[in-house]
Design an enzyme around this catalytic site. Structure first.
Site, PDB file in Angstrom:
ATOM      1  N   GLU A   1       1.356  -4.858  23.335  1.00  0.00           N
ATOM      2  CA  GLU A   1       1.893  -4.343  23.528  1.00  0.00           C
ATOM      3  C   GLU A   1       1.282  -3.632  24.855  1.00  0.00           C
ATOM      4  OE1 GLU A   1       1.989  -1.574  20.176  1.00  0.00           O
ATOM      5  OE2 GLU A   1       2.531  -3.109  18.852  1.00  0.00           O
TER       6      GLU A   1
ATOM      7  N   ARG B   1       0.622  -5.302  12.515  1.00  0.00           N
ATOM      8  CA  ARG B   1       0.209  -4.712  13.857  1.00  0.00           C
ATOM      9  C   ARG B   1       1.050  -6.115  14.534  1.00  0.00           C
ATOM     10  NH1 ARG B   1      -0.193   0.063  13.820  1.00  0.00           N
ATOM     11  NH2 ARG B   1      -2.043   1.195  14.281  1.00  0.00           N
TER      12      ARG B   1
ATOM     13  N   ASP C   1       8.109  -4.393  14.893  1.00  0.00           N
ATOM     14  CA  ASP C   1       8.074  -3.195  15.120  1.00  0.00           C
ATOM     15  C   ASP C   1       6.876  -3.611  16.260  1.00  0.00           C
ATOM     16  OD1 ASP C   1       8.957  -0.237  15.885  1.00  0.00           O
ATOM     17  OD2 ASP C   1       7.213  -0.732  14.507  1.00  0.00           O
TER      18      ASP C   1
ATOM     19  N   HIS D   1       7.933  -0.409  18.857  1.00  0.00           N
ATOM     20  CA  HIS D   1       6.527   0.470  18.505  1.00  0.00           C
ATOM     21  C   HIS D   1       7.072   1.539  17.784  1.00  0.00           C
ATOM     22  CE1 HIS D   1       1.736   0.405  16.691  1.00  0.00           C
ATOM     23  NE2 HIS D   1       2.242   1.240  15.812  1.00  0.00           N
TER      24      HIS D   1
ATOM     25  N   GLY E   1       0.432  -1.324  -0.080  1.00  0.00           N
ATOM     26  CA  GLY E   1      -0.221  -0.035  -0.091  1.00  0.00           C
ATOM     27  C   GLY E   1       1.264   1.382  -0.063  1.00  0.00           C
TER      28      GLY E   1
HETATM   29  P1  NAP Z   1      -2.687   1.293   2.673  1.00  0.00           P
HETATM   30  O1  NAP Z   1      -1.960   2.365   1.894  1.00  0.00           O
HETATM   31  O2  NAP Z   1      -4.161   1.205   2.903  1.00  0.00           O
HETATM   32  O3  NAP Z   1      -1.874   0.015   2.832  1.00  0.00           O
HETATM   33  C1  NAP Z   1      -2.145  -2.114   3.250  1.00  0.00           C
HETATM   34  C2  NAP Z   1      -1.794  -2.379   2.026  1.00  0.00           C
HETATM   35  O4  NAP Z   1      -2.469  -3.798   2.579  1.00  0.00           O
HETATM   36  C3  NAP Z   1      -3.101  -3.047   0.900  1.00  0.00           C
HETATM   37  O5  NAP Z   1      -2.003  -2.717  -0.045  1.00  0.00           O
HETATM   38  C4  NAP Z   1      -3.567  -3.674   0.970  1.00  0.00           C
HETATM   39  O6  NAP Z   1      -3.579  -4.219  -0.153  1.00  0.00           O
HETATM   40  C5  NAP Z   1      -3.046  -4.839   1.636  1.00  0.00           C
HETATM   41  N1  NAP Z   1      -4.707  -5.059   2.539  1.00  0.00           N
HETATM   42  C6  NAP Z   1      -5.281  -5.268   2.988  1.00  0.00           C
HETATM   43  N2  NAP Z   1      -5.555  -5.830   4.106  1.00  0.00           N
HETATM   44  C7  NAP Z   1      -5.462  -7.225   3.612  1.00  0.00           C
HETATM   45  C8  NAP Z   1      -5.705  -8.447   3.562  1.00  0.00           C
HETATM   46  N3  NAP Z   1      -6.096  -9.111   4.078  1.00  0.00           N
HETATM   47  N4  NAP Z   1      -4.683  -9.653   2.906  1.00  0.00           N
HETATM   48  C9  NAP Z   1      -3.120  -8.779   2.556  1.00  0.00           C
HETATM   49  N5  NAP Z   1      -3.031  -7.714   2.220  1.00  0.00           N
HETATM   50  C10 NAP Z   1      -3.970  -6.607   2.864  1.00  0.00           C
HETATM   51  O7  NAP Z   1      -1.655   1.090   4.563  1.00  0.00           O
HETATM   52  P2  NAP Z   1      -0.697   1.831   5.028  1.00  0.00           P
HETATM   53  O8  NAP Z   1      -1.139   3.957   5.019  1.00  0.00           O
HETATM   54  O9  NAP Z   1       0.721   1.632   3.916  1.00  0.00           O
HETATM   55  O10 NAP Z   1      -0.759   1.649   6.608  1.00  0.00           O
HETATM   56  C11 NAP Z   1      -0.402   0.330   7.104  1.00  0.00           C
HETATM   57  C12 NAP Z   1      -0.730  -0.400   7.912  1.00  0.00           C
HETATM   58  O11 NAP Z   1       0.640  -0.205   8.298  1.00  0.00           O
HETATM   59  C13 NAP Z   1      -1.348   0.264   9.169  1.00  0.00           C
HETATM   60  O12 NAP Z   1      -2.583   0.305   9.091  1.00  0.00           O
HETATM   61  C14 NAP Z   1      -0.681   0.024  10.052  1.00  0.00           C
HETATM   62  O13 NAP Z   1      -1.229  -1.485  10.731  1.00  0.00           O
HETATM   63  C15 NAP Z   1       0.538  -0.005   9.647  1.00  0.00           C
HETATM   64  N6  NAP Z   1       1.697   0.994  10.551  1.00  0.00           N
HETATM   65  C16 NAP Z   1       2.088   0.624  11.360  1.00  0.00           C
HETATM   66  C17 NAP Z   1       3.384   1.734  11.315  1.00  0.00           C
HETATM   67  C18 NAP Z   1       4.118   1.244  12.937  1.00  0.00           C
HETATM   68  O14 NAP Z   1       4.217   2.620  13.777  1.00  0.00           O
HETATM   69  N7  NAP Z   1       4.805  -0.195  13.155  1.00  0.00           N
HETATM   70  C19 NAP Z   1       2.525   2.841  11.389  1.00  0.00           C
HETATM   71  C20 NAP Z   1       1.940   3.104  10.393  1.00  0.00           C
HETATM   72  C21 NAP Z   1       1.772   1.623  10.123  1.00  0.00           C
HETATM   73  P3  NAP Z   1      -5.010  -5.144  -1.255  1.00  0.00           P
HETATM   74  O15 NAP Z   1      -6.243  -4.106  -0.959  1.00  0.00           O
HETATM   75  O16 NAP Z   1      -4.867  -5.728  -2.198  1.00  0.00           O
HETATM   76  O17 NAP Z   1      -5.032  -6.874  -0.059  1.00  0.00           O
HETATM   77  C1  8YV Z   2       1.638   5.289  15.659  1.00  0.00           C
HETATM   78  C2  8YV Z   2       1.511   4.119  14.010  1.00  0.00           C
HETATM   79  O1  8YV Z   2       2.611   4.583  16.285  1.00  0.00           O
HETATM   80  O2  8YV Z   2       0.032   5.473  12.351  1.00  0.00           O
HETATM   81  C3  8YV Z   2      -0.173   4.128  12.670  1.00  0.00           C
HETATM   82  O3  8YV Z   2       0.064   3.004  12.317  1.00  0.00           O
HETATM   83  O4  8YV Z   2       0.910   2.170  14.143  1.00  0.00           O
HETATM   84  C4  8YV Z   2       1.783   4.086  14.075  1.00  0.00           C
HETATM   85  O5  8YV Z   2       1.818   5.765  13.016  1.00  0.00           O
HETATM   86  C5  8YV Z   2       0.684   4.671  16.528  1.00  0.00           C
HETATM   87  O6  8YV Z   2      -0.419   4.854  16.184  1.00  0.00           O
HETATM   88  C6  8YV Z   2       1.085   4.261  17.831  1.00  0.00           C
HETATM   89  O7  8YV Z   2       0.170   5.257  18.644  1.00  0.00           O
END
Ligand code: NAP
Ligand code: 8YV
Length: 325
Positions: free
Chosen positions: A264, A235, A259, A282, A156
């Site tokens: 958590e 997540r 991460d 995280h 994504g």
């Molecule tokens: P996004 O643009 O919505 O991308 C999500 C991707 O996941 C899409 O390509 C989607 O493709 C795929 N997906 C969704 N459901 C799926 C499933 N059941 N099986 C396989 N693939 C699936 O979101 P983003 O902005 O990149 O953010 C993604 C996620 O990263 C967030 O929702 C959050 O949970 C995580 N995150 C973590 C941190 C951190 O601090 N560690 C920070 C920011 C975000 P399809 O629609 O083709 O399935």
């Molecule tokens: C934040 C995240 O750290 O944007 C997200 O989905 O996982 C992180 O950027 C999280 O929301 C912490 O509260």
């Protein structure tokens, strides 16, 4: 509400950018989390139309939202909103906003850093120097990213920025998601197990929630194989943590860089005791610069609502339909 200021309940920590950004326009009420908001919910229920969520404060589900019959908008911090029942909100005309895009580069930096730390064992090398072992022997040679393939699970917004960094590092990228994306130059796998079999690293960056729960299970880890590495910046719920621990203990995979965790900030003792894994608290988006941009977007979505403008970044489940309820 005072004569000219709508009420906003701020759930989560009172961050300066959010409080200072909202105070001039809104009458603020604060609660650190959903559990401690009980009395405020009762008091504000007849008039509260807006929530600001400054960090995931517990679940904002139907039971919580139904206590606020006038609710129109939830402006939530973070791109992930698995703590909010957005479907329930959409059925009641409540708009949910989140903070996409402003964190893409930061989270991609963290993912690449975590990948390099895990493959090249950089935290272990740092511990080696600090403990004085370098004066006695050479640090063991490590795995490499050279001639390796990384399978991105969730290509994504953030996944694509990670892929761009891997392109620059001359690492082959393939991906899995529910849909093929015809406009990207990477090979698509509809079958996650087949992709796991073909790659050296699985890098997970999907949303959390029910749709992805335990997507990375024992079968996927088995397919990844004994030289395989799992990186999770999505997540904790996306990975079956018990299966991961077992796969690491039985050397069914080589290592993991994590991460995010299932519960958590509690990290299983088994993972903490493993020398080869790399564990982060995280911190994907956690630079001062990027957190400031995310906080500001929480504010800007509420300012748009107060001025009758469309929300800047609604979640897909609650698209803008041309007017506030
Ligand atoms: P996004 O643009 O919505 O991308 C999500 C991707 O996941 C899409 O390509 C989607 O493709 C795929 N997906 C969704 N459901 C799926 C499933 N059941 N099986 C396989 N693939 C699936 O979101 P983003 O902005 O990149 O953010 C993604 C996620 O990263 C967030 O929702 C959050 O949970 C995580 N995150 C973590 C941190 C951190 O601090 N560690 C920070 C920011 C975000 P399809 O629609 O083709 O399935
Ligand atoms: C934040 C995240 O750290 O944007 C997200 O989905 O996982 C992180 O950027 C999280 O929301 C912490 O509260």
């Amino acid at each position: 509400m005072t004569a000219d200021k709508p009420d906003v309940l701020v759930l989560g920590p009172a961050k300066p950018t959010i409080i200072d950004g909202l105070s001039p326009k809104f009458q603020l009420h604060k609660a650190p989390d959903t559990k401690s908001a009980d009395a405020l919910l009762t008091e504000l229920a007849p008039r509260l139309r807006a929530l600001a969520v400054s960090a995931p404060p517990g679940r904002i589900d139907g039971a919580f939202m139904s206590r606020l019959p006038k609710l129109e908008i939830i402006s939530s911090f973070g791109v992930g909103y698995d703590h909010i029942d957005a479907k329930w909100a959409s059925e009641r005309g409540i708009i949910v906003t989140h903070t996409p895009d402003v964190l893409n580069e930061e989270v991609a930096d963290t993912a690449l850093g975590l990948l390099l730390c895990t493959v090249r064992q950089l935290p272990q090398a740092d511990r080696f120097v600090r403990s004085g072992q370098w004066t006695k022997k050479e640090f063991p040679h490590t795995q490499t990213l050279r001639e390796r393939t990384v399978g991105i699970v969730g290509l994504g917004r953030i996944g694509k920025v990670i892929a761009r960094r891997l392109d620059a590092s001359a690492v082959t990228v393939v991906y899995h998601g529910r849909h093929a994306q015809p406009d990207v130059p990477y090979r698509y796998y509809a079958d996650l197990v087949a992709m796991a079999r073909d790659v050296d690293v699985l890098l997970v960056i999907t949303p959390g929630g029910a749709g992805t729960k335990h997507l990375i299970n024992a079968q996927v880890l088995e397919a990844l194989g004994p030289q395989g590495i799992l990186i999770n910046v999505a997540r904790g719920s996306v990975v079956d943590e018990a299966a991961l621990i077992e796969a690491l203990q039985k050397k069914k995979i080589y290592s993991a860089g994590l991460d995010v965790f299932a519960n958590e900030p509690n990290v299983p003792r088994e993972l903490i005791e493993m020398e080869q894994v790399v564990l982060l608290p995280h911190v994907g988006s956690a630079s001062v610069y990027t957190r400031q941009a995310m906080d500001q977007l929480v504010v800007d979505n509420l300012l748009a609502w107060a001025e009758g403008r469309p929300p800047l970044t609604p979640v897909p489940e609650t698209p803008w339909r041309g007017k506030w309820s």
